[in-house]
Write an enzyme that holds these catalytic residues in place. Structure first.
Site, mmCIF file in Angstrom:
data_model
loop_
_atom_site.group_PDB
_atom_site.id
_atom_site.type_symbol
_atom_site.label_atom_id
_atom_site.label_comp_id
_atom_site.label_asym_id
_atom_site.label_seq_id
_atom_site.Cartn_x
_atom_site.Cartn_y
_atom_site.Cartn_z
ATOM 1 N N SER A 32 126.696 98.497 152.697
ATOM 2 C CA SER A 32 125.312 98.028 152.773
ATOM 3 C C SER A 32 125.186 96.987 153.871
ATOM 4 O O SER A 32 125.937 96.013 153.892
ATOM 5 C CB SER A 32 124.889 97.345 151.465
ATOM 6 O OG SER A 32 124.950 98.235 150.405
ATOM 7 N N HIS A 64 121.998 103.836 152.642
ATOM 8 C CA HIS A 64 123.274 104.515 152.855
ATOM 9 C C HIS A 64 122.964 105.936 153.344
ATOM 10 O O HIS A 64 122.630 106.806 152.552
ATOM 11 C CB HIS A 64 124.055 104.646 151.534
ATOM 12 C CG HIS A 64 124.599 103.368 150.971
ATOM 13 N ND1 HIS A 64 125.897 102.954 151.159
ATOM 14 C CD2 HIS A 64 124.023 102.407 150.214
ATOM 15 C CE1 HIS A 64 126.095 101.808 150.542
ATOM 16 N NE2 HIS A 64 124.988 101.445 149.963
ATOM 17 N N HIS A 86 129.352 106.206 145.498
ATOM 18 C CA HIS A 86 129.840 105.227 144.525
ATOM 19 C C HIS A 86 130.043 105.870 143.155
ATOM 20 O O HIS A 86 129.406 106.878 142.840
ATOM 21 C CB HIS A 86 128.806 104.101 144.364
ATOM 22 C CG HIS A 86 128.442 103.409 145.641
ATOM 23 N ND1 HIS A 86 127.547 103.943 146.539
ATOM 24 C CD2 HIS A 86 128.862 102.227 146.175
ATOM 25 C CE1 HIS A 86 127.432 103.110 147.577
ATOM 26 N NE2 HIS A 86 128.215 102.079 147.386
ATOM 27 N N TYR A 88 128.848 104.692 140.519
ATOM 28 C CA TYR A 88 127.590 104.567 139.758
ATOM 29 C C TYR A 88 126.592 105.671 140.066
ATOM 30 O O TYR A 88 125.595 105.826 139.372
ATOM 31 C CB TYR A 88 126.957 103.178 139.933
ATOM 32 C CG TYR A 88 126.542 102.815 141.351
ATOM 33 C CD1 TYR A 88 125.482 103.451 141.980
ATOM 34 C CD2 TYR A 88 127.207 101.812 142.041
ATOM 35 C CE1 TYR A 88 125.104 103.103 143.268
ATOM 36 C CE2 TYR A 88 126.843 101.460 143.316
ATOM 37 C CZ TYR A 88 125.782 102.109 143.939
ATOM 38 O OH TYR A 88 125.411 101.769 145.197
ATOM 39 N N GLU A 89 126.851 106.466 141.124
ATOM 40 C CA GLU A 89 125.989 107.624 141.381
ATOM 41 C C GLU A 89 126.443 108.824 140.542
ATOM 42 O O GLU A 89 125.884 109.911 140.659
ATOM 43 C CB GLU A 89 126.031 107.979 142.870
ATOM 44 C CG GLU A 89 125.391 106.909 143.751
ATOM 45 C CD GLU A 89 125.694 107.125 145.226
ATOM 46 O OE1 GLU A 89 124.958 107.892 145.865
ATOM 47 O OE2 GLU A 89 126.675 106.558 145.726
ATOM 48 N N ALA A 116 128.811 94.836 151.018
ATOM 49 C CA ALA A 116 128.002 93.659 150.700
ATOM 50 C C ALA A 116 128.455 93.225 149.310
ATOM 51 O O ALA A 116 128.700 94.070 148.450
ATOM 52 C CB ALA A 116 126.532 94.010 150.690
ATOM 53 N N MET A 211 130.637 96.657 144.052
ATOM 54 C CA MET A 211 130.701 97.949 143.356
ATOM 55 C C MET A 211 131.377 99.032 144.195
ATOM 56 O O MET A 211 131.115 100.216 144.032
ATOM 57 C CB MET A 211 129.287 98.412 142.997
ATOM 58 C CG MET A 211 128.484 97.392 142.217
ATOM 59 S SD MET A 211 126.784 97.910 142.014
ATOM 60 C CE MET A 211 126.032 96.369 141.471
ATOM 61 N N SER A 212 132.204 98.618 145.133
ATOM 62 C CA SER A 212 132.849 99.621 145.994
ATOM 63 C C SER A 212 134.244 99.145 146.366
ATOM 64 O O SER A 212 134.832 98.326 145.659
ATOM 65 C CB SER A 212 132.010 99.824 147.262
ATOM 66 O OG SER A 212 132.016 98.641 148.042
ATOM 67 N N ASN A 235 124.398 87.746 148.583
ATOM 68 C CA ASN A 235 123.679 86.931 147.591
ATOM 69 C C ASN A 235 124.705 86.112 146.826
ATOM 70 O O ASN A 235 125.883 86.452 146.806
ATOM 71 C CB ASN A 235 122.945 87.858 146.595
ATOM 72 C CG ASN A 235 123.899 88.848 145.932
ATOM 73 O OD1 ASN A 235 124.228 89.892 146.514
ATOM 74 N ND2 ASN A 235 124.362 88.532 144.751
ATOM 75 N N HIS A 247 118.464 94.677 144.980
ATOM 76 C CA HIS A 247 119.057 95.512 146.033
ATOM 77 C C HIS A 247 118.359 95.236 147.362
ATOM 78 O O HIS A 247 118.975 95.277 148.423
ATOM 79 C CB HIS A 247 118.942 96.993 145.639
ATOM 80 C CG HIS A 247 119.604 97.933 146.609
ATOM 81 N ND1 HIS A 247 120.934 97.839 146.947
ATOM 82 C CD2 HIS A 247 119.122 98.972 147.327
ATOM 83 C CE1 HIS A 247 121.245 98.776 147.830
ATOM 84 N NE2 HIS A 247 120.156 99.478 148.081
HETATM 85 N N1 HPA Z 1 127.278 92.061 142.313
HETATM 86 C C1 HPA Z 1 127.793 93.276 142.466
HETATM 87 N N2 HPA Z 1 127.674 93.979 143.564
HETATM 88 C C2 HPA Z 1 126.992 93.439 144.586
HETATM 89 C C3 HPA Z 1 126.413 92.163 144.490
HETATM 90 C C4 HPA Z 1 126.576 91.433 143.292
HETATM 91 O O1 HPA Z 1 126.088 90.297 143.136
HETATM 92 N N3 HPA Z 1 125.796 91.922 145.689
HETATM 93 C C5 HPA Z 1 126.018 93.010 146.460
HETATM 94 N N4 HPA Z 1 126.726 93.933 145.792
#
Ligand code: HPA
Length: 272
Positions: A32, A64, A86, A88-89, A116, A211-212, A235, A247
């Site tokens: 990302s 993506h 991912h 989660y998909e 990210a 998450m990756s 973040n 997101h």
């Molecule tokens: N948590 C999990 N995955 C993420 C985050 C987060 O705060 N920011 C970007 N991907």
């Protein structure tokens, strides 16, 4: 299920044919936000629609897009993989790591994973990049789960002591001494973590959450590639900053950092 290693070899042959690149030296998985930065690496020699390659899927996440771009940097053939898939998909661990297995089958010996991530350290604000020194895999899965790798491949019990190559990290940190290192904790998502999960992560030694990356790193190491991984802190993790998480915020952090991420990637590719 088709043997995932043969599937990657088939996809690598297709990639070579469609990109016109005989063998890659390095591959970068663009997470990302990183794709915008990568556009500053120069005009690609070719762009292959990844969903036309065996075993690839069209990504379902905004930001993506599924393409493999070929660029030459400092004499090296580089594959830029835009659009990872991912867990989660709904994809399996084997599907998640298929692009990485494919570029390694197409010659790449060094894999740069970018993402990210949420930051746990209040001193490292959104917009900063952290070099991943090690990880905690909380996805409860592995790309080596299932049938044993066929003859000719390393055994499934791979040593992860030096998963994130000390050699590559040292090379990058000497080119970019302002960067710091951290431990990335990989969750399945797609929900962001609760503040309680983030305090658990901090207790366990994590400084980044995402998450990756973790499965791709394991698969690459298993195939004897050197791994470097970089997180853009998009973040503060839940409960660390005052705000809420979205997101959109993750994508905006990438857009804002695009120019500096491009310059960083260029330095990374020259330093390796
Ligand atoms: N948590 C999990 N995955 C993420 C985050 C987060 O705060 N920011 C970007 N991907």
């Amino acid at each position: 299920m088709t043997n995932p290693y043969e599937l990657a070899e088939r996809a690598a042959d297709e990639l070579r044919e469609r990109s016109g690149v005989d063998s890659y030296d390095v591959a970068v998985v663009l997470g990302s936000g990183w794709k915008e930065g990568a556009t500053t690496l120069g005009e690609p020699q070719s762009v292959v629609d990844a969903s036309t390659l065996s075993g690839f899927f069209a990504p379902t996440v905004a930001g993506h897009g599924g393409e493999i771009l070929s660029v030459t940097i400092g004499g090296a053939n580089v594959a830029l993989i835009a659009g990872r898939v991912h867990l989660y998909e709904g994809h399996s661990a084997h599907e998640v790591v298929h692009p990485v297995r494919t570029v390694i089958a197409a010659g790449a010996k060094k894999i740069v994973l970018t993402n990210a991530a949420g930051g746990l350290d209040p001193a490292i604000p959104p917009g900063r990049v952290v070099v991943i020194r090690d990880h905690l895999n909380f996805t409860a899965t592995s790309p080596l789960e299932g049938t044993a790798p066929p003859a000719g491949y390393a055994a499934r019990f791979v040593d992860l002591t030096d998963l994130y190559s000390a050699r590559l990290r040292t090379a990058l940190l000497s080119a970019r001494p302002e960067l710091t290192e951290g431990v990335y904790m990989g969750f399945r998502g797609p929900h962001y973590e609760t503040p309680a999960e983030i305090s658990m992560a901090a207790t366990l030694g994590a400084s980044l959450v995402g998450m990756s990356t973790v499965l791709e790193a394991i698969a690459a190491r298993h195939l004897d590639a050197e791994v470097l991984a970089l997180s853009l802190v998009s973040n503060f993790a839940a409960g660390v900053g005052a705000g809420s998480l979205s997101h959109k915020e993750v994508l905006e952090a990438g857009q804002e950092a695009a120019a500096s991420l491009g310059a960083l990637l260029s330095d990374v590719l020259r330093a390796l």
